[in-house]
Design a protein around this motif. Structure first.
Motif, PDB file in Angstrom:
ATOM      1  N   LEU A 166       9.456  47.720  11.955  1.00 34.54           N
ATOM      2  CA  LEU A 166       9.089  48.712  13.460  1.00 34.54           C
ATOM      3  C   LEU A 166       9.053  50.109  12.964  1.00 34.54           C
ATOM      4  O   LEU A 166       8.014  50.529  13.387  1.00 34.54           O
ATOM      5  CB  LEU A 166       9.994  48.264  14.500  1.00 34.54           C
ATOM      6  CG  LEU A 166       9.862  46.844  15.097  1.00 34.54           C
ATOM      7  CD1 LEU A 166      11.089  47.013  16.122  1.00 34.54           C
ATOM      8  CD2 LEU A 166       8.606  46.605  15.664  1.00 34.54           C
ATOM      9  N   ARG A 172       5.837  52.269  13.341  1.00 31.82           N
ATOM     10  CA  ARG A 172       5.808  53.497  13.797  1.00 31.82           C
ATOM     11  C   ARG A 172       4.996  54.591  13.235  1.00 31.82           C
ATOM     12  O   ARG A 172       4.233  55.340  13.717  1.00 31.82           O
ATOM     13  CB  ARG A 172       6.945  53.800  14.389  1.00 31.82           C
ATOM     14  CG  ARG A 172       7.175  55.271  15.194  1.00 31.82           C
ATOM     15  CD  ARG A 172       8.495  55.791  15.047  1.00 31.82           C
ATOM     16  NE  ARG A 172       8.812  56.116  13.895  1.00 31.82           N
ATOM     17  CZ  ARG A 172       9.961  56.478  13.059  1.00 31.82           C
ATOM     18  NH1 ARG A 172      11.051  56.119  13.733  1.00 31.82           N
ATOM     19  NH2 ARG A 172      10.200  56.607  11.763  1.00 31.82           N
ATOM     20  N   VAL A 225       4.907  49.823  20.204  1.00 41.24           N
ATOM     21  CA  VAL A 225       5.591  50.577  19.084  1.00 41.24           C
ATOM     22  C   VAL A 225       5.424  51.935  19.268  1.00 41.24           C
ATOM     23  O   VAL A 225       6.127  52.839  19.251  1.00 41.24           O
ATOM     24  CB  VAL A 225       5.359  50.025  17.676  1.00 41.24           C
ATOM     25  CG1 VAL A 225       5.650  51.176  16.740  1.00 41.24           C
ATOM     26  CG2 VAL A 225       5.942  48.719  17.573  1.00 41.24           C
ATOM     27  N   ALA A 277      13.787  48.507  17.964  1.00 41.38           N
ATOM     28  CA  ALA A 277      14.658  47.463  17.421  1.00 41.38           C
ATOM     29  C   ALA A 277      16.178  47.645  18.116  1.00 41.38           C
ATOM     30  O   ALA A 277      16.672  46.375  18.443  1.00 41.38           O
ATOM     31  CB  ALA A 277      14.912  47.607  15.945  1.00 41.38           C
TER      32      ALA A 277
END
Length: 104
Positions: A4, A8, A77, A88
């Motif tokens: 993630l 990002r 995201v 997360a």
């Protein structure tokens, strides 16, 4: 670094390269996210519920569903980044809360 985090960072770069930061306010990202969920929903809207999973494993639905799910993930995201949410960590916390709430 989580996957993630890598997404990002890639979304930050993609957005910055195009000068789109001014369009990525929370409301606009949420509206875009909802639109992408709608596109995913549209793929399954009229499929018989008992056959949807099997049909989703076949082309071209498998590819199209994957594309729409990717769009949903990318907007989510990006929204988390704009809001300063560690997605997360938030998901892990939510899973713990759900486990406590719905103990077997």
């Amino acid at each position: 670094m989580s996957d993630l985090t890598a997404l990002r960072d890639a979304m930050r770069e993609f957005t910055a390269e195009r000068g789109w930061e001014r369009f990525h306010d929370p409301k606009s990202l949420i509206v875009a996210l909802v639109g992408e969920v709608g596109e995913l929903c549209e793929l399954f809207q009229w499929l018989p519920s008992g056959e949807a999973a099997a049909l989703a494993g076949e082309e071209p639905l498998r590819t199209r569903a994957g594309e729409e799910m990717a769009d949903v993930l990318l907007y989510l995201v990006r929204l988390a980044d704009v809001l300063g949410v560690d997605l997360a960590a938030a998901a892990e916390r939510k899973m713990r809360l759900n486990a406590e709430k719905h103990r077997a």
